[in-house]
Design an enzyme around this catalytic site. Structure first.
Site, PDB file in Angstrom:
ATOM      1  N   CYS A 250      31.579  17.291 -21.417  1.00 25.18           N
ATOM      2  CA  CYS A 250      30.176  17.566 -21.727  1.00 25.18           C
ATOM      3  C   CYS A 250      29.283  17.120 -20.590  1.00 25.18           C
ATOM      4  O   CYS A 250      29.735  16.561 -19.593  1.00 25.18           O
ATOM      5  CB  CYS A 250      29.764  16.901 -23.039  1.00 25.18           C
ATOM      6  SG  CYS A 250      29.687  15.112 -22.926  1.00 25.18           S
TER       7      CYS A 250
ATOM      8  N   ASP B  75      12.515  51.937 -20.240  1.00 20.43           N
ATOM      9  CA  ASP B  75      12.662  53.149 -19.441  1.00 20.43           C
ATOM     10  C   ASP B  75      12.994  54.299 -20.397  1.00 20.43           C
ATOM     11  O   ASP B  75      13.468  54.067 -21.516  1.00 20.43           O
ATOM     12  CB  ASP B  75      13.777  52.947 -18.415  1.00 20.43           C
ATOM     13  CG  ASP B  75      13.994  54.171 -17.550  1.00 20.43           C
ATOM     14  OD1 ASP B  75      13.000  54.778 -17.128  1.00 20.43           O
ATOM     15  OD2 ASP B  75      15.163  54.533 -17.316  1.00 20.43           O
TER      16      ASP B  75
END
Length: 765
Positions: free
Chosen positions: A72, A462
């Site tokens: 971690c 788009d």
């Protein structure tokens, strides 16, 4: 150290990046083995080593090391701090998911760096290049058994020591047995914690290992031997359970690796078929898959028609029909008939491999909340240590406590102060969300984009290939010459169109089903259309301009043409020397999912905007069908970029969605760029922060909803971790909380935040 990994960099289309520019990677693998792992805070985690170590993205000249006890951000920070004083270390790159570190250092500095890492309590192991060997399952099982057996033995010894204390057995023999049993339990469960904890104390660092080492040692010194043993045993077991749960989230995407078969059936030079290992197949090889088999490699179909289940790669729930010229992805499932395909990507560079690699990279990046928690934990832990010291030294002077009571309560505070639940609350949530998104065909390239998506106020879309299908389709056929036969006229048009490679002609040929006749004297008329003869009669198939030049336009025809052109359609006319015979309207049709996606965006409070280079009339027609009010046409790439900047000023956080090279500048400028992965260009996918693998716009509102869920879970976890600790802090100082309770509080908080984070791996209803 001489085990430097040999690299053969190739740049794939999909790669993780951030706005500070990233690097393209491939999914090369090496294998590494470790008999036992340790968790985030240094306790044994049996057999949790990943099967594959990715070495494709380590910098040139760097050496790759596996660190089994690094899991971690806390561990990564410890290693970074240990290397800060070492001169000659030029660069570090960590992959927490694989527990690896790439280090770039001078030849003289490398031994010093590795020694500093070892003094910090870690064991760097050089990773050598893969030979293709698979991990050995019996060795992994043996490692799991040894680690688990050690912890079970430690717990049994701790229970035995507690039993002697509980029964109140007196005498030197019982006291000695109690002490020996406790020492045995602590030795079995906590050697790694002690080594790393005291190493941290020597360097002036107060991490969880230091807290536990001080707390257990203090309890042992003041005569709480059974409790010290039980604390260490319970802590180790809690960490094992927690780490296994975290691995479940972290390795969720790794399960996709098993989807691509190891073998492929390929065609030989003599026409025969042979089964070989998939990772030995080269580009342009012809491979074959039978019904029910998984596709071993990416490719383009060269023979056969079948349906493919693409859910593992694109998230589509319905099988997709495939025929000659269609793309197939590794890991997808052939459903109905045999297919042959030409291999377009080697095993290390398939779309599936690149998705896995990109998500692994995203898992290693820090989300904003995670960075906040890490900074908070860095202040929180020393603060609690000082508070515990104050309780131990000041309360006997100002309160009616004995020194032993004060020291014991201070030790309980140290155990409660363990920041593991807090530190682990964010990465497990982010990783779960990233894995869940990947399974749905949404490739999010980092925790930052996962968190930022919830802030979007506007999304630019788009038109071509994003809102629409991106390819022309015959939408209307009209017989103009009433004296002609419709079937005959349409057959002639289909026959002529079938000879042309123009996209509009192809759309007409595909749209007109029926018998095809031979045509002769086929000639292209650049900018106008084509001409040919059929049964000795000359015909043209062309645009409005060609018909005008031939003097065949009439007022009624002009009105019909205007109707179609206002609807954004491309019109092609079939004509003889004397008259116009038929009209064919072709358009780029809107996707079935686009209207639903726009409606979902509006429901989320996000404003949809269309930005396109197509003409404004066509754009407005498509926008009206999709439900978009703000439509802007005739935009050049730099004008799309300016439009995004204007949206950011007007609305706030804005996203751009596109699939072409001309969308790349706007994708990079937007707060989040969404690229269409199915029909999109490599440039657009590299510039984007999120790739939608199946080109379904509904994945955009889904990403926003996932971001909002993840943000909610993140703060639920932080509140849980701090809230539980706050309650036990009060109990420890003013009540009767014991070290046992402290360990259970820490274990309970850790398991709660892990379980809560793992909820994101389930698809929402």
């Amino acid at each position: 150290m001489t085990n430097q990994t040999t690299l053969n960099p190739v740049t794939p289309a999909l790669h993780p990046h951030d706005h500070d520019h990233g690097h393209s990677h491939t999914h090369g693998h090496t294998h590494a083995h470790a008999p036992a792992e340790t968790s985030c805070c240094g306790n044994p985690v049996c057999g949790s080593s990943p099967a594959v170590v990715d070495t494709a993205d380590i910098p040139k000249g760097a050496l790759l090391f596996r660190i089994p006890t690094m899991d971690c951000a806390v561990e990564e920070s410890e290693i970074r701090r240990a290397l800060e004083p070492v001169a000659g270390v030029q660069g570090l790159r960590f992959r927490l998911g694989e527990r690896t570190m790439a280090i770039t250092a001078d030849a003289a500095a490398l031994p010093l760096a590795l020694d500093a890492i070892r003094k910090a309590g870690f064991k760097p192991e050089p990773v050598v290049e893969a030979t293709g060997a698979k991990p050995v399952a019996p060795a992994r099982i043996a490692g799991m058994s040894m680690g688990l057996a050690r912890l079970v033995a430690a717990l049994v010894l701790a229970i035995a020591a507690e039993s002697i204390s509980f029964m109140g057995l007196e005498g030197k023999g019982f006291m000695a047995a109690e002490m020996v049993l406790a020492l045995g339990a602590i030795g079995l469960a906590g050697l790694d914690t002690y080594k790393k904890g005291f190493g941290a104390l020597v360097r002036g660092r107060l991490n969880i290992n230091a807290l536990m080492a001080v707390a257990v040692t203090g309890a042992f010194i003041i005569g709480q031997w059974p409790e010290a043993a039980m604390v260490m045993a319970l802590y180790a077991i809690a960490e094992l359970i927690e780490a296994r749960a975290v691995d479940r989230a972290r390795n969720a995407i790794q399960s996709l690796l098993a989807l691509a078969p190891e073998q492929a059936e390929v065609k030989q030079a003599d026409g025969s078929w042979k089964t070989v290992m998939a990772d030995t197949v080269v580009l342009d090889t012809i491979a074959r898959i039978r019904p029910g088999e998984r596709v071993p490699l990416d490719g383009v179909v060269t023979a056969g028609i079948s349906a493919i289940d693409q859910a593992p790669v694109t998230g589509e729930s319905i099988p997709v029909d495939k025929t000659i010229g269609d793309v197939v992805f590794a890991g997808t499932i052939n459903q109905t008939a045999a297919l042959e395909f030409r291999v377009t990507a080697v095993a290390a560079n398939t779309t599936l491999a690149r998705i896995i690699h990109a998500v692994e990279e995203a898992q290693g990046s820090r989300a904003p909340t995670q960075r906040f928690v890490d900074k908070f934990a860095a202040i929180y832990t020393p603060t609690v240590f000082v508070l515990a010291l104050a309780v131990a030294t000041l309360t006997p002077l100002f309160m009616d406590w004995t020194w032993l009571q004060a020291i014991y309560k201070a030790l309980v505070l140290l155990v409660i102060a363990c920041p593991c639940a807090l530190v682990i609350s964010t990465p497990v949530t982010v990783v779960s969300a990233l894995a869940s998104a990947a399974r749905r065909g949404i490739l999010i390239k980092g925790g930052t984009y996962l968190e930022e998506a919830r802030k979007l106020k506007a999304v630019a879309l788009d038109k071509t290939g994003t809102i629409t299908e991106g390819k022309p389709k015959l939408v209307e056929s009209v017989l103009i010459d009433a004296s002609g036969n419709e079937a005959t006229m349409f057959a002639i048009a289909a026959s002529i169109a079938g000879r042309s490679d123009h996209p509009v002609s192809k759309a007409i040929a595909e749209g007109l089903k029926g018998q095809r006749d031979e045509v002769g004297d086929f000639t292209a008329l650049p900018g106008r259309g084509v001409q040919a003869t059929h049964v000795g009669q000359a015909y043209v198939l062309g645009n409005h301009r060609l018909i005008e030049e031939r003097g065949l336009c009439t007022p009624s025809l002009e009105a019909e043409l205007k109707r179609h052109e206002e609807a954004g359609r491309t019109v092609t006319l079939l004509a003889s020397d004397k008259a116009v015979l038929a009209l064919f309207a072709v358009a780029d049709t809107i996707k079935e999912s686009s209207q639903a996606a726009v409606a979902e965006l509006r429901a989320l409070g996000v404003v949809p905007v269309m930005l396109t280079g197509d003409n404004t009339a066509t754009a407005k027609t498509i926008g009206a069908h999709a439900g978009i009010d703000d439509v802007r046409g005739n935009l050049l790439p730099e004008e799309k970029l300016d439009a995004i900047k204007a949206m950011q000023q007007r609305y706030g956080a804005a996203a751009m969605t596109g699939d072409g090279i001309n969308d790349a500048p706007a994708l990079a400028q937007a707060d989040i760029g969404f690229a269409m992965g199915g029909a999109g260009t490599d440039t657009a996918m590299e510039a984007a922060d999120v790739v939608i693998m199946n080109d379904d716009l509904r994945r955009i509102p889904e990403t926003i909803r996932l971001s909002r869920r993840a943000h909610s879970v993140l703060w639920q976890n932080i509140t849980l971790a701090l809230g539980i600790k706050g309650v036990f802090f009060v109990l420890a100082v003013f009540g009767s909380a014991t070290m046992w309770m402290a360990v259970f509080a820490d274990m309970g908080a850790s398991l709660l935040v892990v379980a809560n984070g793992l909820r994101l791996m389930r698809a929402p209803k």
